[in-house]
Design an enzyme around this catalytic site. Structure first.
Site, PDB file in Angstrom:
ATOM      1  N   GLY A   1     -83.375 -15.308  42.003  1.00 45.46           N
ATOM      2  CA  GLY A   1     -82.927 -16.468  41.240  1.00 45.46           C
ATOM      3  C   GLY A   1     -83.167 -17.779  41.981  1.00 45.46           C
TER       4      GLY A   1
ATOM      5  N   ASN B   1     -75.005  -3.087  35.819  1.00 43.98           N
ATOM      6  CA  ASN B   1     -75.870  -4.219  35.484  1.00 43.98           C
ATOM      7  C   ASN B   1     -75.847  -4.523  33.988  1.00 43.98           C
ATOM      8  OD1 ASN B   1     -76.444  -4.751  38.089  1.00 43.98           O
ATOM      9  ND2 ASN B   1     -78.559  -4.046  38.050  1.00 43.98           N
TER      10      ASN B   1
ATOM     11  N   VAL C   1     -84.910 -10.554  34.063  1.00 40.55           N
ATOM     12  CA  VAL C   1     -85.534 -10.042  35.292  1.00 40.55           C
ATOM     13  C   VAL C   1     -84.742  -8.853  35.855  1.00 40.55           C
ATOM     14  CG1 VAL C   1     -86.245 -10.654  37.654  1.00 40.55           C
ATOM     15  CG2 VAL C   1     -86.448 -12.346  35.827  1.00 40.55           C
TER      16      VAL C   1
ATOM     17  N   ARG D   1     -99.516  -7.300  41.480  1.00 41.33           N
ATOM     18  CA  ARG D   1     -99.658  -6.333  42.586  1.00 41.33           C
ATOM     19  C   ARG D   1    -100.997  -5.598  42.473  1.00 41.33           C
ATOM     20  NH1 ARG D   1     -93.309  -4.630  42.373  1.00 41.33           N
ATOM     21  NH2 ARG D   1     -92.648  -6.072  44.001  1.00 41.33           N
TER      22      ARG D   1
ATOM     23  N   HIS E   1     -91.359  -0.794  33.216  1.00 38.60           N
ATOM     24  CA  HIS E   1     -91.468  -1.248  34.596  1.00 38.60           C
ATOM     25  C   HIS E   1     -91.248  -0.065  35.529  1.00 38.60           C
ATOM     26  CE1 HIS E   1     -91.474  -3.912  37.875  1.00 38.60           C
ATOM     27  NE2 HIS E   1     -90.180  -4.019  38.053  1.00 38.60           N
TER      28      HIS E   1
HETATM   29  N1  NAD Z   1     -88.204  -7.217  36.766  1.00 37.91           N
HETATM   30  C1  NAD Z   1     -88.730  -7.159  37.960  1.00 37.91           C
HETATM   31  O1  NAD Z   1     -89.908  -6.962  38.123  1.00 37.91           O
HETATM   32  C2  NAD Z   1     -87.843  -7.392  39.157  1.00 37.91           C
HETATM   33  C3  NAD Z   1     -88.380  -7.731  40.401  1.00 37.91           C
HETATM   34  C4  NAD Z   1     -87.522  -7.993  41.461  1.00 37.91           C
HETATM   35  C5  NAD Z   1     -86.143  -7.890  41.307  1.00 37.91           C
HETATM   36  N2  NAD Z   1     -85.655  -7.524  40.084  1.00 37.91           N
HETATM   37  C6  NAD Z   1     -84.220  -7.417  39.838  1.00 37.91           C
HETATM   38  O2  NAD Z   1     -83.648  -8.715  39.849  1.00 37.91           O
HETATM   39  C7  NAD Z   1     -82.262  -8.631  40.171  1.00 37.91           C
HETATM   40  C8  NAD Z   1     -81.932  -9.645  41.257  1.00 37.91           C
HETATM   41  O3  NAD Z   1     -82.564  -9.316  42.468  1.00 37.91           O
HETATM   42  P1  NAD Z   1     -82.237 -10.156  43.797  1.00 37.91           P
HETATM   43  O4  NAD Z   1     -83.117  -9.629  44.868  1.00 37.91           O
HETATM   44  O5  NAD Z   1     -82.232 -11.604  43.498  1.00 37.91           O
HETATM   45  O6  NAD Z   1     -80.734  -9.694  44.060  1.00 37.91           O
HETATM   46  P2  NAD Z   1     -79.595 -10.482  44.855  1.00 37.91           P
HETATM   47  O7  NAD Z   1     -78.555  -9.482  45.174  1.00 37.91           O
HETATM   48  O8  NAD Z   1     -80.210 -11.297  45.933  1.00 37.91           O
HETATM   49  O9  NAD Z   1     -79.010 -11.510  43.755  1.00 37.91           O
HETATM   50  C9  NAD Z   1     -78.273 -11.124  42.655  1.00 37.91           C
HETATM   51  C10 NAD Z   1     -77.239 -12.222  42.395  1.00 37.91           C
HETATM   52  O10 NAD Z   1     -76.571 -11.930  41.143  1.00 37.91           O
HETATM   53  C11 NAD Z   1     -75.254 -12.429  41.291  1.00 37.91           C
HETATM   54  N3  NAD Z   1     -74.353 -11.868  40.277  1.00 37.91           N
HETATM   55  C12 NAD Z   1     -73.817 -10.623  40.198  1.00 37.91           C
HETATM   56  N4  NAD Z   1     -73.012 -10.522  39.126  1.00 37.91           N
HETATM   57  C13 NAD Z   1     -73.043 -11.725  38.510  1.00 37.91           C
HETATM   58  C14 NAD Z   1     -72.419 -12.247  37.342  1.00 37.91           C
HETATM   59  N5  NAD Z   1     -71.595 -11.496  36.591  1.00 37.91           N
HETATM   60  N6  NAD Z   1     -72.675 -13.523  36.994  1.00 37.91           N
HETATM   61  C15 NAD Z   1     -73.504 -14.299  37.741  1.00 37.91           C
HETATM   62  N7  NAD Z   1     -74.121 -13.845  38.854  1.00 37.91           N
HETATM   63  C16 NAD Z   1     -73.887 -12.584  39.227  1.00 37.91           C
HETATM   64  C17 NAD Z   1     -74.859 -12.012  42.702  1.00 37.91           C
HETATM   65  O11 NAD Z   1     -73.739 -12.736  43.171  1.00 37.91           O
HETATM   66  C18 NAD Z   1     -76.146 -12.337  43.464  1.00 37.91           C
HETATM   67  O12 NAD Z   1     -76.128 -13.641  44.010  1.00 37.91           O
HETATM   68  C19 NAD Z   1     -82.030  -7.160  40.552  1.00 37.91           C
HETATM   69  O13 NAD Z   1     -81.513  -6.466  39.449  1.00 37.91           O
HETATM   70  C20 NAD Z   1     -83.425  -6.671  40.879  1.00 37.91           C
HETATM   71  O14 NAD Z   1     -83.550  -5.263  40.730  1.00 37.91           O
HETATM   72  C21 NAD Z   1     -86.469  -7.287  39.022  1.00 37.91           C
END
Ligand code: NAD
Length: 309
Positions: free
Chosen positions: A15, A96, A119, A152, A176
């Site tokens: 994010g 999630n 995402v 990738r 995915h």
């Molecule tokens: N689609 C894709 O290709 C892809 C690629 C990379 C990561 N991801 C996914 O993206 C997500 C985020 O990854 P990341 O590395 O940033 O994780 P991260 O743990 O660094 O960040 C996640 C954030 O979400 C926040 N959060 C949790 N519950 C919440 C809520 N109810 N309201 C608001 N915020 C909330 C947490 O406090 C945290 O800051 C994961 O689910 C990961 O699997 C998807």
């Protein structure tokens, strides 16, 4: 004319980096939201203080309050938990799903005309949750996965052939992760299909490395997962939408009979513009590709069936 506004939910790795890319490109003002108090405010302020040096004038704020997100043009959802030791895939799915449901409900109420870019993993299932929670039409609920998987694949093709990534393009379908369906005959270097440039076994190796691309990074990092390429991919979708570019990008969208799938989010090539998904590009698959696509859709269906109702 007011600058466009993007809400990024989840101020974690993906994010915050997505917010940074959007602001530094001057694409839109950004509101960064997280549930943890101080985290989005701190990262938002830090990012805003980079602006005079980087030389952009987008406004960046962090908040725990959805009121500040009102009137957003795009909402990027990255909030969620990573799988922790002892947590099953199903536990993660339920956790999630709860998070995505809550944040989409809250943000969609503030920005009823926004385009949602999801995402959070498991991606395709989270898109279902988001569509239900928002009540948005399918044109405005898009999942980011295919852009990353293609990036990738392109990286590995370029490395294998010793050519610039700029001259590569890749075509990836399906859900995915492990069951994604890369189409080598439509993956090219300067327009030449890689099937003309590489032997079958090398292509198979690159395809496998692409399907395991996320796990490869996790194994190297030991804690946390990829975020530079994922945020670049989310940015590319937001850019295509806000600048009405009609880009053709692989996105998870809700299929209504296209590719023989009805009522499921699966990755397919779509045209992206200001209104979100403008249309789906459908191509004829070979028997093998059709089988792989159906298996991928079945894997998504299995997750959707496990979603809490
Ligand atoms: N689609 C894709 O290709 C892809 C690629 C990379 C990561 N991801 C996914 O993206 C997500 C985020 O990854 P990341 O590395 O940033 O994780 P991260 O743990 O660094 O960040 C996640 C954030 O979400 C926040 N959060 C949790 N519950 C919440 C809520 N109810 N309201 C608001 N915020 C909330 C947490 O406090 C945290 O800051 C994961 O689910 C990961 O699997 C998807």
């Amino acid at each position: 004319m007011a600058r466009d506004k993007v809400t990024v939910i989840g101020a974690g790795n993906v994010g915050a980096t997505t917010a940074q890319r959007i602001a530094e490109a001057g694409l839109a003002d950004v509101v960064l939201v997280d549930i943890v108090e101080g985290l989005p405010q701190g990262k938002g302020l830090d990012l805003a203080e980079a602006a005079p040096v980087v030389g952009h004038d987008a406004r960046l704020i962090g908040t725990n309050d959805y009121a500040a997100t009102a009137g957003s043009d795009v909402i990027v959802v990255t909030s969620g938990l990573a799988r922790q030791p002892g947590m099953s895939r199903d536990d993660l799915l339920a956790k999630n799903a709860g998070i995505v449901n809550a944040v989409v409900e809250a943000s969609a109420a503030q920005s009823p005309n926004a385009v949602l870019v999801i995402v959070t993993n498991p991606l395709d299932a989270m898109c279902h949750v988001a569509m239900q929670a928002s009540g948005f039409p399918r044109e405005r609920v898009l999942g980011m996965a295919g852009v990353l998987d293609s990036a990738r694949f392109r990286t590995f093709i370029a490395e294998e052939l010793g050519v610039s990534v700029a001259d590569t393009s890749a075509f990836v379908l399906g859900g995915h992760g492990d069951t994604m369906v890369p189409l080598p005959r439509y993956s090219t270097v300067a327009g030449i299909p890689i099937t003309d440039l590489l032997p079958e076994d090398r292509i198979a190796a690159l395809v496998e490395r692409t399907a395991n691309g996320g796990a490869e990074i996790v194994a190297l990092l030991k804690s946390g997962s990829a975020y530079y390429a994922p945020s670049a991919s989310a940015f590319e979708m937001v850019d295509a939408i806000l600048r009405d570019r009609h880009r053709v990008l692989p996105c998870a969208v809700f299929l209504k009979g296209e590719y023989g799938v009805d009522g499921l989010f699966v990755g397919v090539p779509v045209v992206l513009g200001r209104a979100g998904m403008e249309r789906i590009i459908e191509i004829t698959l070979t028997d093998d590709e059709r089988r792989a696509f159906a298996a991928s859709a079945a894997a998504v269906q299995e997750l959707v069936d496990k979603l809490p109702h």
